[in-house]
Scaffold this motif. Structure first.
Motif, PDB file in Angstrom:
ATOM      1  N   GLN A  19       0.822  -1.203   0.000  1.00 30.87           N
ATOM      2  CA  GLN A  19       0.000   0.000   0.000  1.00 30.87           C
ATOM      3  C   GLN A  19       0.858   1.257   0.000  1.00 30.87           C
ATOM      4  O   GLN A  19       0.512   2.254  -0.642  1.00 30.87           O
ATOM      5  CB  GLN A  19      -0.932  -0.013   1.208  1.00 30.87           C
ATOM      6  CG  GLN A  19      -1.973  -1.140   1.154  1.00 30.87           C
ATOM      7  CD  GLN A  19      -2.752  -1.276   2.439  1.00 30.87           C
ATOM      8  OE1 GLN A  19      -2.220  -1.068   3.529  1.00 30.87           O
ATOM      9  NE2 GLN A  19      -4.025  -1.642   2.320  1.00 30.87           N
ATOM     10  N   ASP A  20       1.985   1.209   0.692  1.00 29.36           N
ATOM     11  CA  ASP A  20       2.904   2.346   0.679  1.00 29.36           C
ATOM     12  C   ASP A  20       3.461   2.570  -0.725  1.00 29.36           C
ATOM     13  O   ASP A  20       3.582   3.717  -1.188  1.00 29.36           O
ATOM     14  CB  ASP A  20       4.051   2.125   1.658  1.00 29.36           C
ATOM     15  CG  ASP A  20       3.597   2.192   3.112  1.00 29.36           C
ATOM     16  OD1 ASP A  20       2.508   2.732   3.364  1.00 29.36           O
ATOM     17  OD2 ASP A  20       4.331   1.680   3.986  1.00 29.36           O
ATOM     18  N   ALA A  21       3.795   1.479  -1.393  1.00 27.35           N
ATOM     19  CA  ALA A  21       4.285   1.597  -2.771  1.00 27.35           C
ATOM     20  C   ALA A  21       3.201   2.168  -3.678  1.00 27.35           C
ATOM     21  O   ALA A  21       3.468   3.004  -4.554  1.00 27.35           O
ATOM     22  CB  ALA A  21       4.737   0.236  -3.287  1.00 27.35           C
ATOM     23  N   ALA A  22       1.957   1.727  -3.459  1.00 26.81           N
ATOM     24  CA  ALA A  22       0.839   2.256  -4.241  1.00 26.81           C
ATOM     25  C   ALA A  22       0.692   3.755  -4.025  1.00 26.81           C
ATOM     26  O   ALA A  22       0.420   4.511  -4.967  1.00 26.81           O
ATOM     27  CB  ALA A  22      -0.450   1.526  -3.868  1.00 26.81           C
ATOM     28  N   ASP A  23       0.887   4.195  -2.785  1.00 25.11           N
ATOM     29  CA  ASP A  23       0.785   5.626  -2.493  1.00 25.11           C
ATOM     30  C   ASP A  23       1.854   6.417  -3.244  1.00 25.11           C
ATOM     31  O   ASP A  23       1.610   7.545  -3.691  1.00 25.11           O
ATOM     32  CB  ASP A  23       0.921   5.863  -0.990  1.00 25.11           C
ATOM     33  CG  ASP A  23      -0.283   5.361  -0.199  1.00 25.11           C
ATOM     34  OD1 ASP A  23      -1.343   5.146  -0.814  1.00 25.11           O
ATOM     35  OD2 ASP A  23      -0.141   5.173   1.028  1.00 25.11           O
ATOM     36  N   GLY A  24       3.031   5.834  -3.380  1.00 23.33           N
ATOM     37  CA  GLY A  24       4.091   6.508  -4.120  1.00 23.33           C
ATOM     38  C   GLY A  24       3.734   6.690  -5.582  1.00 23.33           C
ATOM     39  O   GLY A  24       3.930   7.767  -6.165  1.00 23.33           O
ATOM     40  N   TRP A  25       3.178   5.630  -6.187  1.00 23.01           N
ATOM     41  CA  TRP A  25       2.745   5.740  -7.580  1.00 23.01           C
ATOM     42  C   TRP A  25       1.583   6.715  -7.708  1.00 23.01           C
ATOM     43  O   TRP A  25       1.460   7.424  -8.721  1.00 23.01           O
ATOM     44  CB  TRP A  25       2.356   4.373  -8.124  1.00 23.01           C
ATOM     45  CG  TRP A  25       3.539   3.492  -8.407  1.00 23.01           C
ATOM     46  CD1 TRP A  25       4.002   2.464  -7.650  1.00 23.01           C
ATOM     47  CD2 TRP A  25       4.419   3.591  -9.523  1.00 23.01           C
ATOM     48  NE1 TRP A  25       5.127   1.910  -8.225  1.00 23.01           N
ATOM     49  CE2 TRP A  25       5.398   2.580  -9.385  1.00 23.01           C
ATOM     50  CE3 TRP A  25       4.483   4.432 -10.630  1.00 23.01           C
ATOM     51  CZ2 TRP A  25       6.417   2.388 -10.314  1.00 23.01           C
ATOM     52  CZ3 TRP A  25       5.496   4.252 -11.565  1.00 23.01           C
ATOM     53  CH2 TRP A  25       6.456   3.236 -11.389  1.00 23.01           C
ATOM     54  N   ALA A  26       0.731   6.758  -6.680  1.00 20.73           N
ATOM     55  CA  ALA A  26      -0.391   7.702  -6.704  1.00 20.73           C
ATOM     56  C   ALA A  26       0.115   9.136  -6.722  1.00 20.73           C
ATOM     57  O   ALA A  26      -0.433  10.000  -7.423  1.00 20.73           O
ATOM     58  CB  ALA A  26      -1.292   7.479  -5.490  1.00 20.73           C
ATOM     59  N   LEU A  79      -2.747   3.269 -12.935  1.00 18.86           N
ATOM     60  CA  LEU A  79      -3.022   1.836 -13.087  1.00 18.86           C
ATOM     61  C   LEU A  79      -2.110   1.002 -12.194  1.00 18.86           C
ATOM     62  O   LEU A  79      -2.542   0.010 -11.594  1.00 18.86           O
ATOM     63  CB  LEU A  79      -2.849   1.425 -14.555  1.00 18.86           C
ATOM     64  CG  LEU A  79      -3.892   1.963 -15.539  1.00 18.86           C
ATOM     65  CD1 LEU A  79      -3.506   1.598 -16.971  1.00 18.86           C
ATOM     66  CD2 LEU A  79      -5.290   1.430 -15.211  1.00 18.86           C
ATOM     67  N   ILE A  80      -0.838   1.393 -12.094  1.00 19.77           N
ATOM     68  CA  ILE A  80       0.088   0.677 -11.213  1.00 19.77           C
ATOM     69  C   ILE A  80      -0.373   0.809  -9.764  1.00 19.77           C
ATOM     70  O   ILE A  80      -0.378  -0.158  -8.992  1.00 19.77           O
ATOM     71  CB  ILE A  80       1.526   1.196 -11.385  1.00 19.77           C
ATOM     72  CG1 ILE A  80       2.033   0.900 -12.801  1.00 19.77           C
ATOM     73  CG2 ILE A  80       2.446   0.571 -10.341  1.00 19.77           C
ATOM     74  CD1 ILE A  80       3.370   1.537 -13.117  1.00 19.77           C
ATOM     75  N   ARG A  81      -0.766   2.015  -9.372  1.00 22.51           N
ATOM     76  CA  ARG A  81      -1.257   2.246  -8.010  1.00 22.51           C
ATOM     77  C   ARG A  81      -2.413   1.305  -7.682  1.00 22.51           C
ATOM     78  O   ARG A  81      -2.424   0.653  -6.637  1.00 22.51           O
ATOM     79  CB  ARG A  81      -1.689   3.703  -7.876  1.00 22.51           C
ATOM     80  CG  ARG A  81      -2.216   4.100  -6.495  1.00 22.51           C
ATOM     81  CD  ARG A  81      -3.750   4.140  -6.439  1.00 22.51           C
ATOM     82  NE  ARG A  81      -4.312   5.090  -7.324  1.00 22.51           N
ATOM     83  CZ  ARG A  81      -4.518   6.392  -7.025  1.00 22.51           C
ATOM     84  NH1 ARG A  81      -4.195   6.843  -5.841  1.00 22.51           N
ATOM     85  NH2 ARG A  81      -5.076   7.184  -7.910  1.00 22.51           N
ATOM     86  N   THR A  82      -3.389   1.220  -8.582  1.00 22.35           N
ATOM     87  CA  THR A  82      -4.556   0.376  -8.313  1.00 22.35           C
ATOM     88  C   THR A  82      -4.193  -1.099  -8.325  1.00 22.35           C
ATOM     89  O   THR A  82      -4.734  -1.887  -7.540  1.00 22.35           O
ATOM     90  CB  THR A  82      -5.656   0.663  -9.348  1.00 22.35           C
ATOM     91  OG1 THR A  82      -6.082   2.021  -9.198  1.00 22.35           O
ATOM     92  CG2 THR A  82      -6.848  -0.252  -9.145  1.00 22.35           C
ATOM     93  N   SER A 192       1.439 -10.600 -10.822  1.00 21.94           N
ATOM     94  CA  SER A 192       2.787 -10.500 -11.408  1.00 21.94           C
ATOM     95  C   SER A 192       2.689 -10.339 -12.916  1.00 21.94           C
ATOM     96  O   SER A 192       3.419  -9.534 -13.520  1.00 21.94           O
ATOM     97  CB  SER A 192       3.599 -11.743 -11.052  1.00 21.94           C
ATOM     98  OG  SER A 192       3.853 -11.811  -9.665  1.00 21.94           O
ATOM     99  N   GLU A 193       1.782 -11.082 -13.543  1.00 23.71           N
ATOM    100  CA  GLU A 193       1.601 -10.964 -14.989  1.00 23.71           C
ATOM    101  C   GLU A 193       1.083  -9.573 -15.362  1.00 23.71           C
ATOM    102  O   GLU A 193       1.509  -8.983 -16.361  1.00 23.71           O
ATOM    103  CB  GLU A 193       0.625 -12.040 -15.482  1.00 23.71           C
ATOM    104  CG  GLU A 193       1.178 -13.457 -15.408  1.00 23.71           C
ATOM    105  CD  GLU A 193       0.167 -14.494 -15.881  1.00 23.71           C
ATOM    106  OE1 GLU A 193      -0.984 -14.104 -16.198  1.00 23.71           O
ATOM    107  OE2 GLU A 193       0.514 -15.683 -15.944  1.00 23.71           O
ATOM    108  N   THR A 194       0.152  -9.060 -14.565  1.00 21.94           N
ATOM    109  CA  THR A 194      -0.405  -7.733 -14.867  1.00 21.94           C
ATOM    110  C   THR A 194       0.643  -6.652 -14.706  1.00 21.94           C
ATOM    111  O   THR A 194       0.785  -5.767 -15.568  1.00 21.94           O
ATOM    112  CB  THR A 194      -1.605  -7.446 -13.951  1.00 21.94           C
ATOM    113  OG1 THR A 194      -2.619  -8.437 -14.173  1.00 21.94           O
ATOM    114  CG2 THR A 194      -2.184  -6.071 -14.233  1.00 21.94           C
ATOM    115  N   LEU A 195       1.405  -6.684 -13.618  1.00 25.08           N
ATOM    116  CA  LEU A 195       2.426  -5.660 -13.397  1.00 25.08           C
ATOM    117  C   LEU A 195       3.501  -5.696 -14.472  1.00 25.08           C
ATOM    118  O   LEU A 195       4.055  -4.658 -14.846  1.00 25.08           O
ATOM    119  CB  LEU A 195       3.055  -5.840 -12.012  1.00 25.08           C
ATOM    120  CG  LEU A 195       2.193  -5.399 -10.831  1.00 25.08           C
ATOM    121  CD1 LEU A 195       2.780  -5.893  -9.516  1.00 25.08           C
ATOM    122  CD2 LEU A 195       2.047  -3.877 -10.806  1.00 25.08           C
ATOM    123  N   ALA A 196       3.778  -6.888 -14.977  1.00 22.31           N
ATOM    124  CA  ALA A 196       4.786  -7.003 -16.030  1.00 22.31           C
ATOM    125  C   ALA A 196       4.354  -6.302 -17.315  1.00 22.31           C
ATOM    126  O   ALA A 196       5.198  -5.893 -18.126  1.00 22.31           O
ATOM    127  CB  ALA A 196       5.074  -8.481 -16.319  1.00 22.31           C
TER     128      ALA A 196
END
Length: 631
Positions: A19-26, A79-82, A192-196
């Motif tokens: 969630q912290d990583a998601a906040d960074g992308w946000a 999209l990465i954040r979500t 993992s497939e989606t993030l790739a």
């Protein structure tokens, strides 16, 4: 994640780090969005107002490219954040299941081994000698479930279940551990497939190919984010309930919905206009990218329409033209597009115009129907600047290719209007829900077949939500016998009907079936001319004009002159509406301006300024209409 996730790793997972990583992308996404706004709303506008010449034009091109770059960055980072938030959401559910099983094992003093097997102590007693039954261990079983092989399971026949009562409890715990771990493994694989997939090619050029890739990225994220986001969208609720739902979300939640589901949020009645506009502008780029790779006629036709709308959205409005809002866009059916000039949430006066036969999401719609809304907004603003005008293509208007013109047209037409009436009333309920004025003035406008759709909407239980006035232009009828049937009072139903508009003089269904063979010959000639000069509308009414052989009166039966194709003629005295003055227009086909010139001019301030001014006055709630005698 490691190639094989263990139960120990799942137990110790700190999904808050995801969630912290998601906040960074946000934060990156939001900064890109803010930068895009600054480029388009400050830098570009100031340069346009203050600078002219070749250098200024080159700078504007660079700024517009920068705007697209920031738009792409905003979308992809969002999209990465979500995706990361969705991953944390699903893994946390699996972790909770696992920890509950481990807690129960600890309470019962069972031992969970590294391979996931569960040992249990002696318990119960041997019925033969009264001695305690021995303890043992068991592994999770996934027989009959989709969770794959058991943790630590061995091949061979399953062991016989001993009578020790602790065995059943241990087996349940082992099964739950296995289920939680295998669900987490599957989640890890999918995400993992989606993030790739969420990566861009090197460089700073955001072109159509990049947006095609972004459309695929958005689809991939939607596939994995449904449980996290989409299931909560109140698509089956009323516009008022949707408004309340949106108001209750956090800013972060709103951002995620807008990035991942712009197609849903942008078309959801009850969502504020500015939010719908932002979501639809994002979705517009994704739709263009998706359709670029398709070769079909429908795809290319819609692509041309979308690109034209996109160009208009990016252009600075001309002086006196209210800002443009994209309130809906979609490729279902013949295409969907809802465009407003002026903010319908803040304007005191709001009009929503429904186009008619032959309308689809294409370049013609983007050029002509959008212009009609623009002209109406500009005209209304001269009487009350707090005015917005909308063109609503939220349904499938009949298209009628030539081979179908004579086949069951009446049945098909009625079906399309009834379906459109439901959608139109939903949209109008949304306008009423989000408008911020205590008593807004709402006008429903229907042109051509669109007037039949509006008429059907008005005759539904409760009428058109929020509507104060109804304008019927070039109408073939509404299905109503009287203006009083339309729910706003007959004094608030207005009609514009040009005397050279054949659509307003279509014969009733009974009359049309009685026309003679001589008319059929003239109609065939008119059909050919009309299709060549005016598309489906021109074909249908060119046939009618030809059948009249030089006189519109050739359509009409002397038995009941008040009846036309869809019931009582709205311009007839028996209907009881207020008929305002419009220009007669050129005569169909033989006047030299095409099949139905008078039918197309009602909104046009250059070709029919009196009609356009009357429409503007009605929309603005102003007096001083010029009236015309009923038929």
């Amino acid at each position: 994640m490691t190639p094989v996730l263990t139960w120990q790793q799942l137990r110790d997972l700190k999904y808050s780090e995801l969630q912290d990583a998601a906040d960074g992308w946000a934060e990156v996404s939001n900064r890109a969005d803010a930068a895009r706004d600054r480029v388009s709303n400050e830098m570009t506008n100031r340069l346009t107002e203050s600078q002219k010449g070749e250098a200024a034009s080159a700078a504007l091109r660079r700024l517009k490219q920068l705007d697209r770059n920031f738009e792409y960055l905003y979308t992809e980072c969002g999209l990465i954040r979500t995706t990361l938030n969705s991953l944390a959401f699903e893994l946390s559910a699996s972790q909770t299941q696992l920890r509950n099983a481990l807690a129960e094992a600890a309470t019962l003093k069972f031992t969970v081994h590294p391979d996931g097997s569960v040992s249990y102590p002696a318990g119960g007693e041997n019925i033969a000698d009264g001695t305690p039954l021995p303890g043992g261990s068991t592994t999770g079983s996934a027989a009959g479930t989709p969770y794959g092989p058991a943790l630590g399971a061995t091949s061979g026949a399953p062991p016989l279940t001993p009578p020790n009562p602790n065995h059943a409890r241990a087996q349940d715990i082992a099964d739950r551990i296995l289920k939680a771990v295998n669900e987490a493994r599957e989640t890890d694989r999918r995400f993992s497939e989606t993030l790739a997939k969420l990566k861009a090619a090197p460089g700073l050029t955001v072109d159509t190919k990049i947006w095609t890739d972004a459309a695929a990225d958005a689809a991939a994220v939607r596939d994995v984010a449904d449980d996290y986001l989409k299931d909560s969208i109140p698509q089956d609720k009323s516009p008022a309930e949707r408004k309340a739902w949106w108001a209750g979300l956090t800013q972060e939640q709103r951002e995620e919905y807008r990035v991942v589901y712009p197609d849903v949020i942008g078309n959801l009645d009850g969502i504020p206009a500015e939010t719908r506009d932002a979501a639809n502008r994002d979705n517009l780029q994704l739709m263009i990218g998706e359709l670029e790779g398709q070769a079909g006629e429908k795809a290319q036709s819609q692509l041309a329409g979308l690109k034209s709308i996109d160009r208009q959205l990016r252009e600075d409005p001309a002086p006196g033209v209210p800002p443009m809002y994209l309130l809906g866009i979609g490729d279902e059916g013949n295409g969907r597009a809802i465009v407003s000039f002026g903010n319908p949430d803040t304007s005191r006066n709001v009009a929503a115009y429904v186009p008619g036969l032959g309308t689809a999401l294409d370049e013609d719609f983007a050029k002509n129907d959008v212009q009609r809304a623009r002209d109406t907004a500009v005209g209304a603003a001269t009487y009350d600047e707090s005015s917005a005008a909308i063109v609503w293509l939220g349904y499938d208007a009949p298209q009628l290719p030539a081979e179908k013109l004579a086949d069951n047209a009446g049945v098909m037409f009625e079906h399309d209007a009834r379906a459109g009436a439901t959608a139109y009333n939903g949209f109008m309920a949304g306008i009423s829900a989000t408008n911020q004025n205590a008593d807004p003035h709402i006008t429903a406008i229907g042109h051509s077949y669109g007037s039949f759709t509006v008429g059907q909407a008005a005759q539904r239980n409760g009428g058109i939500p929020g509507a104060d006035d109804i304008i019927l232009l070039g109408s073939p009828g509404t299905g109503a016998d009287s203006a009083k049937d339309l729910g706003v009072g007959k004094g608030h139903v207005y009609v514009g009907a040009a005397d050279h508009d054949p659509v307003t003089m279509m014969p009733s269904k009974a009359e049309s079936s009685a026309l003679g063979a001589g008319v059929a010959g003239g109609g065939s000639a008119g059909l050919v001319l009309g299709l060549g000069m005016g598309g489906p509308v021109g074909g249908l009414f060119g046939a009618a004009a030809g059948g009249a052989v030089g006189g519109i009166t050739g359509f009409r039966s002397s038995e009941d002159e008040s009846q036309i194709w869809f019931g009582t003629d709205p311009a007839h005295k028996d209907f009881g509406a207020r008929r305002f003055k419009v220009d007669d227009g050129a005569f169909p086909i033989f006047g030299g301006e095409g099949a139905t010139p008078a039918h197309s001019n009602y909104f046009n301030p250059e070709k029919d300024p009196e009609s356009a001014e009357n429409i503007a006055k009605i929309v603005a709630g102003s007096d001083g209409l010029t009236m015309q005698e009923h038929r």
